[in-house]
Scaffold this active site. Structure first.
Site, PDB file in Angstrom:
ATOM      1  N   ASP A  38     -43.311  15.086 -55.111  1.00 51.49           N
ATOM      2  CA  ASP A  38     -42.244  16.083 -55.249  1.00 51.49           C
ATOM      3  C   ASP A  38     -42.822  17.493 -55.388  1.00 51.49           C
ATOM      4  O   ASP A  38     -43.708  17.736 -56.210  1.00 51.49           O
ATOM      5  CB  ASP A  38     -41.405  15.747 -56.482  1.00 51.49           C
ATOM      6  CG  ASP A  38     -40.068  16.462 -56.505  1.00 51.49           C
ATOM      7  OD1 ASP A  38     -40.017  17.670 -56.194  1.00 51.49           O
ATOM      8  OD2 ASP A  38     -39.066  15.820 -56.837  1.00 51.49           O
ATOM      9  N   THR A  74     -34.528  18.186 -54.495  1.00 50.19           N
ATOM     10  CA  THR A  74     -35.137  16.859 -54.453  1.00 50.19           C
ATOM     11  C   THR A  74     -34.239  15.795 -53.829  1.00 50.19           C
ATOM     12  O   THR A  74     -34.629  15.143 -52.849  1.00 50.19           O
ATOM     13  CB  THR A  74     -35.539  16.439 -55.875  1.00 50.19           C
ATOM     14  OG1 THR A  74     -36.526  17.343 -56.357  1.00 50.19           O
ATOM     15  CG2 THR A  74     -36.100  15.021 -55.884  1.00 50.19           C
ATOM     16  N   HIS A 202     -42.799  24.122 -61.643  1.00 51.73           N
ATOM     17  CA  HIS A 202     -41.713  24.736 -62.397  1.00 51.73           C
ATOM     18  C   HIS A 202     -42.213  25.375 -63.694  1.00 51.73           C
ATOM     19  O   HIS A 202     -41.874  26.517 -64.018  1.00 51.73           O
ATOM     20  CB  HIS A 202     -40.651  23.688 -62.751  1.00 51.73           C
ATOM     21  CG  HIS A 202     -39.739  23.321 -61.637  1.00 51.73           C
ATOM     22  ND1 HIS A 202     -38.983  24.245 -60.947  1.00 51.73           N
ATOM     23  CD2 HIS A 202     -39.443  22.115 -61.081  1.00 51.73           C
ATOM     24  CE1 HIS A 202     -38.264  23.625 -60.024  1.00 51.73           C
ATOM     25  NE2 HIS A 202     -38.525  22.337 -60.080  1.00 51.73           N
ATOM     26  N   ASP A 245     -40.585  16.833 -50.519  1.00 47.22           N
ATOM     27  CA  ASP A 245     -39.185  17.196 -50.321  1.00 47.22           C
ATOM     28  C   ASP A 245     -38.955  18.692 -50.156  1.00 47.22           C
ATOM     29  O   ASP A 245     -37.974  19.117 -49.557  1.00 47.22           O
ATOM     30  CB  ASP A 245     -38.341  16.689 -51.488  1.00 47.22           C
ATOM     31  CG  ASP A 245     -38.942  17.052 -52.848  1.00 47.22           C
ATOM     32  OD1 ASP A 245     -40.058  17.604 -52.889  1.00 47.22           O
ATOM     33  OD2 ASP A 245     -38.295  16.769 -53.866  1.00 47.22           O
ATOM     34  N   HIS A 246     -39.846  19.506 -50.700  1.00 50.09           N
ATOM     35  CA  HIS A 246     -39.689  20.955 -50.638  1.00 50.09           C
ATOM     36  C   HIS A 246     -40.958  21.599 -51.172  1.00 50.09           C
ATOM     37  O   HIS A 246     -41.834  20.920 -51.729  1.00 50.09           O
ATOM     38  CB  HIS A 246     -38.483  21.417 -51.471  1.00 50.09           C
ATOM     39  CG  HIS A 246     -38.515  20.932 -52.883  1.00 50.09           C
ATOM     40  ND1 HIS A 246     -39.395  21.417 -53.832  1.00 50.09           N
ATOM     41  CD2 HIS A 246     -37.786  19.975 -53.525  1.00 50.09           C
ATOM     42  CE1 HIS A 246     -39.215  20.787 -54.979  1.00 50.09           C
ATOM     43  NE2 HIS A 246     -38.243  19.896 -54.822  1.00 50.09           N
ATOM     44  N   HIS A 352     -37.412  26.276 -56.422  1.00 49.16           N
ATOM     45  CA  HIS A 352     -37.088  26.040 -55.017  1.00 49.16           C
ATOM     46  C   HIS A 352     -35.582  26.163 -54.879  1.00 49.16           C
ATOM     47  O   HIS A 352     -34.913  26.722 -55.745  1.00 49.16           O
ATOM     48  CB  HIS A 352     -37.613  24.672 -54.577  1.00 49.16           C
ATOM     49  CG  HIS A 352     -37.327  23.578 -55.553  1.00 49.16           C
ATOM     50  ND1 HIS A 352     -36.180  22.810 -55.503  1.00 49.16           N
ATOM     51  CD2 HIS A 352     -38.026  23.139 -56.629  1.00 49.16           C
ATOM     52  CE1 HIS A 352     -36.196  21.933 -56.493  1.00 49.16           C
ATOM     53  NE2 HIS A 352     -37.300  22.104 -57.208  1.00 49.16           N
TER      54      HIS A 352
END
Length: 438
Positions: A38, A74, A202, A245-246, A352
């Protein structure tokens, strides 16, 4: 002449509709492991010593980067990968399940157990593969714990609320469990999810030593994976795809910039019935009856780094807004500008949810195994195209999807590519035979 032509149409229709019309009943396709890390931005391994990722480039396939769907979150992105559908088609439009009547919002972890959020008429690959005789499993992968048209994944583990994201010992134990699923229980397709480097991105931001440390840990885990595959005798039978996912970008905060605080520009108490904001670069608003135009006008030009749209005006290129769950007003910030609502409780240093065209939102793609070329560098592509690739590797007839195998088939070696050519060869041979006979 009419009967041969009619028969020709029937035969060619069967050839076209079946992805593997030449396949013998006892032919086995290789197994497939899909791993998602992730929040792994496309260039995270470029400023860190990552010998195992570097070795994957030599031993398999690397894409320069891949573009996730909008919204770059996500759950929506993972479900696009596993279903091959845009977000507005599969309906998982946010990490959080919400109800605009009860005003209830469920956390990301709680949403994982809500079938009603995931099951919107689109079948994920787990279920499609099971319906065609495959044995599948989901290890913490988003959506794996739901039922689809009454069917559940053969084996599914869902993350607990207190699950640690960065425990390297547990990461390795998970790999051992998955290897046993493949060898002792003969699973065909397994998805494995890790919550890093998203959590570190994060908490500390993507341009930090903390992020570099977690990338080193992930690289060590890749090394452990390769050793485990060899230990379990799966080198010749298991394909592996590693993706995410990103990406992640640094959040801009005071005093350097003016943050986007919507309550500075409009009265939420008077105008808004429900909102889903404060989770990064993207948000949605349900105005109170008769207040849509007022709040839209108040926010449209409120901040130079804020994009505000009515649902019907949202850019079609995002393939997002047409789903019925999407609220009437959509907002997203320029890269690094988070969208805050009534009260700023936002502590993330990285986030994100921004425009998927932005380079910081791009993510990784690596693949290796018996069906992939070695040392192949692929051009960038959208993550929507991973689904038809996985179907091809497993020998599964895909559900209707928005992807195309044409974008990934050059990654495959000659042995795997034969499946792409044989339908054409069979069709041409049939046509030639009928032309001669006529």
């Amino acid at each position: 002449m009419q009967k041969p032509l009619a028969l020709l149409v029937i035969i060619l229709t069967g050839v076209a509709s079946s992805p593997f019309p030449w396949k013998k009943r006892n032919e086995r396709f290789h197994k497939l492991l899909l791993i998602s890390f992730d929040g792994f931005r496309w260039n995270y391994d470029q400023d860190v010593d990552t010998p195992n990722f570097d070795n994957l480039v030599k031993e398999g396939v690397k894409a320069k980067y891949i573009t996730p769907p909008f919204v770059t979150m996500t759950s929506p992105s993972h479900f696009t990968t596993i279903s091959g559908r845009w977000v507005e088609d599969h309906g998982v439009i946010h990490n959080m399940m919400f109800n605009t009547e009860t005003l209830r919002k469920y956390s990301h972890k709680a949403t994982q157990n809500k079938t009603e959020w995931w099951d919107n008429g689109v079948l994920p690959l787990w279920i499609t593969a099971q319906n065609q005789g495959k044995k599948t499993a989901s290890f913490h992968y988003p959506g794996g714990g739901a039922n689809y048209s009454g069917q559940s994944v053969d084996r599914s583990l869902v993350e607990s609320f207190d699950h640690p994201d960065s425990n390297e010992t547990e990461w390795r134990e998970n790999i051992d469990i998955v290897m046993n699923w493949f060898t002792r229980e003969d699973f065909d397709f397994v998805t494995l999810y890790y919550g890093e480097p998203d959590h570190v991105g994060h908490m500390f931001g993507p341009e930090t030593e903390n992020r570099k440390m977690i990338i080193r840990q992930i690289d060590q885990t890749i090394g452990y994976l390769r050793a485990a595959i060899e230990k379990h005798g799966l080198n010749d039978t298991l394909n592996v795809i590693i993706t995410s996912d990103h990406g992640m970008t640094t959040i801009k905060k005071k005093p350097a910039v003016e943050e986007i605080f919507l309550a500075n520009y409009t009265s939420f108490k008077d105008l808004v019935k429900f909102d889903i904001l404060d989770y990064g670069g993207f948000g949605m608003i349900l105005p109170k009856p008769g207040k849509e135009e007022e709040i839209y006008q108040a926010l449209k030009y409120a901040h130079p780094h804020l994009k505000v749209y009515k649902k019907e005006e949202f850019p079609e290129e995002f393939h997002y807004a047409k789903h019925e769950r999407v609220l009437p007003i959509l907002l997203y910030g320029d890269p690094g500008y988070s969208v805050n609502g009534r009260l700023i409780l936002y502590i993330n240093k990285g986030d994100h949810g921004f425009d998927n065209k932005d380079s910081d939102m791009k993510t990784i793609f690596r693949a290796f195994g018996p069906d992939f070329k070695k040392g192949y560098l692929a051009e960038p592509f959208d993550s929507i195209h991973i689904y038809p690739l996985m179907c091809h590797l497993l020998g599964v007839q895909p559900e209707p999807n928005n992807g195309s195998l044409a974008l990934t088939r050059d990654m495959l070696n000659s042995a795997a590519s034969r499946h792409l050519l044989l339908p054409i060869i069979v069709g041409v041979a049939i046509v030639a035979q009928f032309v001669i006979s006529i």
